[in-house]
Design a protein around this motif. Structure first.
Motif, short mmCIF file in Angstrom:
data_model
loop_
_atom_site.label_atom_id
_atom_site.label_comp_id
_atom_site.label_asym_id
_atom_site.label_seq_id
_atom_site.Cartn_x
_atom_site.Cartn_y
_atom_site.Cartn_z
N VAL A 106 -7.19 -2.44 -6.78
CA VAL A 106 -6.43 -3.69 -6.69
C VAL A 106 -6.27 -4.17 -5.26
CG1 VAL A 106 -5.21 -3.20 -8.84
CG2 VAL A 106 -4.17 -2.53 -6.67
N GLY A 107 -6.93 -3.52 -4.30
CA GLY A 107 -6.98 -4.04 -2.94
C GLY A 107 -6.12 -3.37 -1.91
N ARG A 108 -5.38 -2.32 -2.27
CA ARG A 108 -4.72 -1.52 -1.23
C ARG A 108 -5.80 -0.85 -0.38
NH1 ARG A 108 -2.93 0.23 -6.09
NH2 ARG A 108 -0.92 -0.56 -6.82
N PHE A 109 -5.48 -0.53 0.88
CA PHE A 109 -6.46 0.14 1.73
C PHE A 109 -6.10 1.61 1.83
CE2 PHE A 109 -8.37 0.93 6.08
CZ PHE A 109 -9.69 0.78 5.67
N VAL A 110 -7.02 2.47 1.38
CA VAL A 110 -6.82 3.91 1.46
C VAL A 110 -7.71 4.42 2.59
CG1 VAL A 110 -7.03 6.11 0.24
CG2 VAL A 110 -6.29 4.05 -0.99
N VAL A 111 -7.11 5.12 3.56
CA VAL A 111 -7.85 5.50 4.76
C VAL A 111 -7.37 6.86 5.24
CG1 VAL A 111 -6.20 4.25 6.25
CG2 VAL A 111 -8.52 4.73 7.10
N GLY A 112 -8.30 7.65 5.74
CA GLY A 112 -7.99 8.99 6.22
C GLY A 112 -8.07 9.10 7.72
N THR A 113 -7.73 10.29 8.22
CA THR A 113 -7.70 10.52 9.66
C THR A 113 -8.59 11.71 10.04
OG1 THR A 113 -5.77 12.03 9.63
CG2 THR A 113 -5.34 9.65 9.79
N LYS A 114 -8.98 11.70 11.32
CA LYS A 114 -9.76 12.78 11.93
C LYS A 114 -9.01 13.20 13.18
CE LYS A 114 -14.34 13.78 13.93
NZ LYS A 114 -13.87 14.36 15.20
N GLY A 115 -8.83 14.50 13.36
CA GLY A 115 -8.11 14.97 14.54
C GLY A 115 -8.06 16.47 14.61
N PRO A 116 -6.99 17.01 15.19
CA PRO A 116 -6.93 18.45 15.43
C PRO A 116 -6.56 19.28 14.21
CG PRO A 116 -4.97 17.38 16.29
CD PRO A 116 -5.89 16.28 15.84
N GLY A 117 -6.17 18.64 13.11
CA GLY A 117 -5.77 19.38 11.91
C GLY A 117 -4.55 18.76 11.28
N GLY A 118 -4.26 19.15 10.03
CA GLY A 118 -3.16 18.52 9.31
C GLY A 118 -3.41 17.04 9.12
N GLU A 119 -4.68 16.68 8.81
CA GLU A 119 -5.05 15.27 8.73
C GLU A 119 -4.56 14.64 7.44
OE1 GLU A 119 -6.10 13.89 11.49
OE2 GLU A 119 -5.89 15.95 12.23
N GLN A 120 -4.41 13.32 7.48
CA GLN A 120 -3.78 12.60 6.38
C GLN A 120 -4.76 11.70 5.64
OE1 GLN A 120 -0.63 10.56 8.62
NE2 GLN A 120 0.85 12.01 7.77
N LEU A 121 -4.40 11.41 4.40
CA LEU A 121 -5.00 10.33 3.63
C LEU A 121 -3.87 9.38 3.29
CD1 LEU A 121 -7.55 9.19 2.25
CD2 LEU A 121 -6.88 10.44 0.19
N LEU A 122 -3.97 8.14 3.77
CA LEU A 122 -2.90 7.16 3.65
C LEU A 122 -3.31 6.04 2.70
CD1 LEU A 122 -1.95 6.79 7.43
CD2 LEU A 122 -0.97 8.36 5.76
N GLN A 123 -2.31 5.49 2.02
CA GLN A 123 -2.50 4.33 1.15
C GLN A 123 -1.65 3.20 1.71
OE1 GLN A 123 -0.24 3.85 -2.60
NE2 GLN A 123 -2.19 4.32 -3.60
N ILE A 124 -2.31 2.13 2.15
CA ILE A 124 -1.62 1.03 2.82
C ILE A 124 -1.66 -0.18 1.90
CG2 ILE A 124 -1.57 -0.44 4.87
CD1 ILE A 124 -3.03 1.85 6.34
N GLY A 125 -0.48 -0.60 1.46
CA GLY A 125 -0.37 -1.70 0.52
C GLY A 125 -0.74 -3.04 1.13
N ALA A 126 -0.95 -4.02 0.27
CA ALA A 126 -1.27 -5.37 0.75
C ALA A 126 -0.15 -5.95 1.60
CB ALA A 126 -1.55 -6.29 -0.44
N ASP A 127 1.10 -5.43 1.42
CA ASP A 127 2.23 -5.90 2.21
C ASP A 127 2.47 -5.03 3.45
OD1 ASP A 127 3.06 -3.58 1.02
OD2 ASP A 127 4.90 -4.43 0.15
N GLY A 128 1.58 -4.06 3.71
CA GLY A 128 1.70 -3.23 4.90
C GLY A 128 2.46 -1.94 4.71
N THR A 129 3.02 -1.70 3.52
CA THR A 129 3.73 -0.44 3.28
C THR A 129 2.74 0.72 3.27
OG1 THR A 129 3.56 -0.78 0.90
CG2 THR A 129 5.58 -1.55 1.98
N VAL A 130 3.20 1.88 3.78
CA VAL A 130 2.32 3.04 3.93
C VAL A 130 2.85 4.19 3.10
CG1 VAL A 130 1.32 4.70 5.55
CG2 VAL A 130 1.68 2.32 6.26
#
Length: 306
Positions: free
Chosen positions: A119-143
């Motif tokens: 439905v158009g939310r943006f799901v995006v992950g991270t790369k780094g030193p560890g404990g990385e996240q997968l985030l879901q960012i709503g069309a209104d900017g909520t995370v």
């Protein structure tokens, strides 16, 4: 010999571009405008091109962003959403780039692979030193945080009905699956769908039969995986760092595969001179239309930067 040599081949790819990228990734098909988009992450560039009938890709644009470009998504109107290092950027249809608020911290951490959900939310992950996240960012900017224990968040794909989300944790070599409610964005418990024993799973797409296509970094290969978790096909690529596949073209029957030169020595490059190019292949399978981003710059509280 490849660990997947016994798996049926699904075609021989052709080199489709002349330019070698350091870290080409995140290809997506803009079906409304008939354009392929992909990123060169560390260069901070989004490329666009036309997929020609013979399989070559004709470059159209090269658009630099203020920092890294981990992923790109497209809205129905043609706006782009780009995952920068610590924030999201948009590019309007007339080329104006705007930046959102900082969402990540830490010099060693950046956004990586990301895609819109059904439905158009943006799901995006991270790369780094560890404990990385997968985030879901709503069309209104909520995370919302979907995962916070990953080694390296990478490829994403939803089934045709949108009810299952697949996600890759590259360093654990695992493809995860979970139930997904497109209407609410709520997810079920994460489970291991498949663990890769050779090399590292990277980017991913899905076809019209709900089979996954996963690029194996270091293997020079894309594998096709059935909904039951069986590896049923492969495409060998003459570049070891295969990074991500996507189905493109008017009929969604051309598999585009990005590759990289990152981490390769001069001897490696001499042995694999086509590394960093994009490749195309007709596999006899078709993809599904990519999900579109449903947000707007105003909803994400963006401020003009370029």
């Amino acid at each position: 010999m490849s660990a997947y040599a016994h798996i049926p081949s699904l075609g021989i790819p052709r080199v489709a571009t002349g330019q070698a990228h350091f870290l080409a990734e995140g290809p997506t098909w803009d079906s409304t405008r008939g354009i392929l988009l992909w990123v060169d992450i560390m260069a901070g560039v989004v490329h666009t091109g036309r997929v020609l009938s013979g399989g070559a890709i004709e470059q159209v644009e090269r658009v630099p962003f203020p920092d890294t470009a981990g992923a790109v998504a497209v809205s129905r109107a043609g706006e782009w959403l780009v995952a920068g290092t610590h924030r999201l950027y948009t590019r309007s249809v007339d080329g104006e780039i705007t930046a959102g608020p900082e969402l990540l911290e830490g010099a060693e951490r950046r956004f990586n692979d990301g895609k819109p959900d059904p439905v158009g939310r943006f799901v995006v992950g991270t790369k780094g030193p560890g404990g990385e996240q997968l985030l879901q960012i709503g069309a209104d900017g909520t995370v919302a945080v979907l995962d916070d224990d990953l080694g390296l968040s990478n490829g994403l794909a939803w089934t045709r009905d949108g009810r299952t989300l697949y996600s890759i944790d590259t360093l654990s070599r695992r493809i995860h699956a979970r139930d997904y409610d497109p209407a609410t964005g709520e997810t079920g418990e994460r489970r291991v769908f498949l663990e890769i024993t050779d090399e590292y799973p990277d980017g991913m797409t899905i076809d019209a039969d709900d089979h996954l296509w996963v690029a194996l970094w270091g293997e020079g290969c894309v594998i096709r995986i059935s909904p039951d978790g069986e590896i049923v096909g492969r495409v060998d690529v003459p570049a070891p760092h295969t990074s991500c596949p996507v189905f493109a073209g008017p009929d969604l029957d051309t598999l585009v595969i990005t590759t990289a030169t990152e981490g390769m020595t001069p001897d490696d490059l001499a042995a694999h001179p086509l590394s960093g190019r994009l490749f195309t292949v007709r596999t006899g399978h078709r993809g599904i239309y990519p999900n579109l981003w449903a947000g707007t710059p105003a909803a994400l509280s963006l401020e003009e930067t370029a």
